[in-house]
Design a protein around this motif. Sequence first.
Motif, short mmCIF file in Angstrom:
data_model
loop_
_atom_site.label_atom_id
_atom_site.label_comp_id
_atom_site.label_asym_id
_atom_site.label_seq_id
_atom_site.Cartn_x
_atom_site.Cartn_y
_atom_site.Cartn_z
N LEU A 42 10.24 11.29 -10.07
CA LEU A 42 10.08 10.43 -8.66
C LEU A 42 10.31 11.40 -7.68
O LEU A 42 11.33 12.27 -7.88
N PRO A 43 9.86 11.09 -6.52
CA PRO A 43 10.19 12.20 -5.52
C PRO A 43 11.98 11.90 -4.85
O PRO A 43 12.50 11.00 -5.00
N ALA A 44 12.19 13.16 -4.59
CA ALA A 44 13.73 13.13 -4.19
C ALA A 44 14.12 14.22 -3.31
O ALA A 44 15.37 14.30 -2.70
N GLY A 45 13.31 14.88 -2.50
CA GLY A 45 13.37 15.79 -1.63
C GLY A 45 14.19 15.41 -0.38
O GLY A 45 14.05 14.37 0.02
N PRO A 46 14.40 16.55 0.50
CA PRO A 46 15.05 16.26 1.83
C PRO A 46 14.11 15.40 2.72
O PRO A 46 14.85 14.91 3.68
N TYR A 47 12.86 15.46 2.50
CA TYR A 47 11.80 14.66 3.42
C TYR A 47 11.93 13.22 2.80
O TYR A 47 11.17 12.38 3.67
N VAL A 48 12.25 12.95 1.82
CA VAL A 48 12.18 11.50 1.16
C VAL A 48 13.40 10.61 1.62
O VAL A 48 14.38 10.80 1.61
N THR A 49 12.89 9.68 2.49
CA THR A 49 13.70 8.72 3.22
C THR A 49 14.43 7.82 2.57
O THR A 49 13.61 7.10 1.50
N ASP A 50 15.38 6.89 2.98
CA ASP A 50 15.46 5.53 2.19
C ASP A 50 14.27 4.76 2.23
O ASP A 50 14.31 3.88 1.26
N ASP A 51 13.58 4.30 3.24
CA ASP A 51 12.49 3.82 3.38
C ASP A 51 11.32 4.03 2.48
O ASP A 51 10.58 3.21 1.87
N ASP A 52 11.27 5.48 2.04
CA ASP A 52 10.32 5.75 1.32
C ASP A 52 10.69 5.60 -0.15
O ASP A 52 9.87 5.10 -1.17
N VAL A 53 12.07 5.48 -0.40
CA VAL A 53 12.68 5.21 -1.75
C VAL A 53 12.05 3.62 -1.90
O VAL A 53 11.65 3.17 -3.07
N ARG A 54 12.39 2.82 -1.27
CA ARG A 54 12.12 1.42 -1.10
C ARG A 54 10.68 1.15 -1.34
O ARG A 54 10.23 0.33 -2.12
N TYR A 55 9.77 1.96 -0.67
CA TYR A 55 8.19 2.03 -0.63
C TYR A 55 7.88 2.40 -2.27
O TYR A 55 7.15 1.60 -2.79
N ILE A 56 8.47 3.16 -2.72
CA ILE A 56 8.09 3.79 -3.94
C ILE A 56 8.54 2.84 -5.07
O ILE A 56 7.75 2.40 -5.91
N VAL A 57 9.85 2.23 -4.95
CA VAL A 57 10.16 1.18 -6.00
C VAL A 57 9.33 -0.09 -5.78
O VAL A 57 8.75 -0.60 -6.70
N GLU A 58 9.07 -0.46 -4.74
CA GLU A 58 8.09 -1.54 -4.52
C GLU A 58 6.63 -1.21 -5.08
O GLU A 58 6.22 -2.19 -5.61
N THR A 59 6.03 0.07 -4.90
CA THR A 59 4.74 0.26 -5.66
C THR A 59 5.10 0.31 -7.00
O THR A 59 4.10 -0.33 -7.68
N ILE A 60 5.97 0.79 -7.67
CA ILE A 60 6.24 0.53 -9.20
C ILE A 60 6.20 -0.95 -9.71
O ILE A 60 5.57 -1.31 -10.54
N LYS A 61 7.08 -1.72 -8.82
CA LYS A 61 7.18 -3.12 -9.51
C LYS A 61 5.72 -3.95 -9.22
O LYS A 61 5.37 -4.46 -10.09
N ALA A 62 4.76 -3.42 -7.95
CA ALA A 62 3.75 -4.17 -7.60
C ALA A 62 2.53 -3.67 -8.90
O ALA A 62 1.80 -4.39 -9.13
N ASN A 63 2.77 -2.60 -9.59
CA ASN A 63 1.91 -1.98 -10.48
C ASN A 63 2.30 -2.67 -11.87
O ASN A 63 1.50 -2.11 -12.89
N ILE A 64 3.33 -3.20 -12.14
CA ILE A 64 3.68 -3.75 -13.49
C ILE A 64 3.31 -5.07 -13.60
O ILE A 64 3.20 -6.32 -12.83
N ASP A 65 2.42 -5.36 -14.58
CA ASP A 65 1.84 -6.72 -14.85
C ASP A 65 2.53 -7.36 -15.87
O ASP A 65 2.82 -7.24 -16.91
N TYR A 66 3.36 -8.51 -15.25
CA TYR A 66 4.32 -9.39 -15.61
C TYR A 66 3.31 -10.52 -16.33
O TYR A 66 4.03 -11.38 -17.29
N THR A 67 2.14 -10.46 -16.69
CA THR A 67 1.37 -11.68 -17.20
C THR A 67 1.52 -11.56 -18.60
O THR A 67 1.53 -10.68 -19.32
N GLY A 68 1.96 -12.71 -18.94
CA GLY A 68 2.57 -12.96 -20.49
C GLY A 68 3.70 -12.10 -21.04
O GLY A 68 3.99 -12.16 -22.34
N GLN A 69 4.47 -11.43 -19.92
CA GLN A 69 5.79 -10.95 -20.33
C GLN A 69 6.78 -11.92 -20.08
O GLN A 69 6.83 -12.89 -19.07
N LEU A 70 7.97 -11.95 -20.85
CA LEU A 70 9.08 -12.77 -20.74
C LEU A 70 10.07 -12.36 -19.48
O LEU A 70 10.12 -11.34 -19.33
#
Length: 466
Positions: free
Chosen positions: A438-466
């Motif tokens: 995952l991105p980690a360079g000097p241009y990666v801001t805290d908001d960028d990290v939050r956006y990346i994490v939210e994108t990861i979470k949004a693309n996990i299909d929790y249907t049928g998962q416990l």
Amino acid sequence: MAERKRIYLCLAHMSEAGLEQKYIKEAFDTNWVVPLGPNVNGFEKDLEAFVTSTDDTLGTGPSAESKTSAFGPVPCKRVVALASGTSAVHLALIACGVKPGDEVIVQSFTFCASSHPITYLGATPVFVDSERETWNMDPELLEEAIKDRIAKTGKKPKAIVPVALYGMPYQIDRIMEIADRYEIPVIEDAAEGFGSRFKGQVLGTFGKYGVLSFNGNKMITTSGGGALITPDEESWREIMMYATQYRESYPYYQHEKIGYNYRMSNICAGIGRGQMTIVNEHIEHHKHVQALYEELLKEVKGVTVHRQPTGTLGPDPSAESKTSAFVSGPSVPVFDSNYWLCTITIDPSVKVKGQENAYKTIVTGAVGGAAGVIHAASSAVTDCQPNDNVEAMRVALDQAGIEARPVWKPMHKQPCYKDAPAYVNGVSEEIFKIGMCLPAGPYVTDDDVRYIVETIKANIDYTGQL
């Protein structure tokens, strides 16, 4: 809504004071636009001071000879600035006497620059798999490989090349103990680990030679370039000779050995001198981003942030020697990664949206910031590749303007090394199937990290998962 910027894995940025431009301008003004000059000399001195520095919690002596780390005295080192990290590996192998028919033990879980130079010399790489904690060379397998190669070939490998994968320190104490016992020199590939430490000492200074890289995506950059940390003045002079076509001291060109055009340019070194003024800021930023990923992803089931082993060394009130680094002062981490890239693993059970379409299309263009490709892939799949859910997540992040990338494919699974000896335990292949950078360079801001994490979470299909 304005289009979001693309977030890259790791791009170095220039110093706020623009010192890079100052040094470059000086090079042009003084006509030092060549692979030598004041910037090259100055950059090498800056690097020597940096790699022989001790953790500031340990303190430093008045001279290089008196510096200590938890591992012992920090030796004086000389550094040669070179055109690339790959050229540094190449010259270190030459300095260790590697010749056609020899074998060199190298970490399998790494970029190809760790192993390709071995083949340049007509030698054979012997790949050693990883241990789970750091993902780096497994010391137990290392010793097994040494014993087996001696039994099979009648001679020892000529060198050992551990790699600081994504900046993570390797188990250098165990590796050095084994290497010293068999009297095999160690070439530390710290290309990704510039500024990482083990027990307070900078990686690249434990072995006989240490490799650094300043490519455009590294901790600091010279646009392209690298350096070799050498053990003493004599070794430094020999490496310098090899890096400059091995020209002898005559008024005409006399060559008694085959040399290479590997010296760093004065322009690139000027960039490096400016970058050295902010290297500690870069390292702290990467550590901050790592901590933020750990915090934001800790509750996401099936997604795990890889982190350095815990453990610190603290004051030793019973120490008799006043030169001990731990007579007084706070504790320091045993493993202190620069977190050049932050990495995660995705459990095979995690369902990612769109994973049913993974590997259905042959890749015909550049992927993950590559400069370009010459051949379109002959097939959409290989016999060793990331799981479908990892590839689906990479595609989803890419579509969201986020550059993500699989972890390095183990070298022992690369077609060009299909016949090379390999001592494996399955660790690197397992991580390759589930790992992602995952991105980690000097241009990666805290908001960028939050956006990346939210994108990861949004693309996990929790249907049928416990």
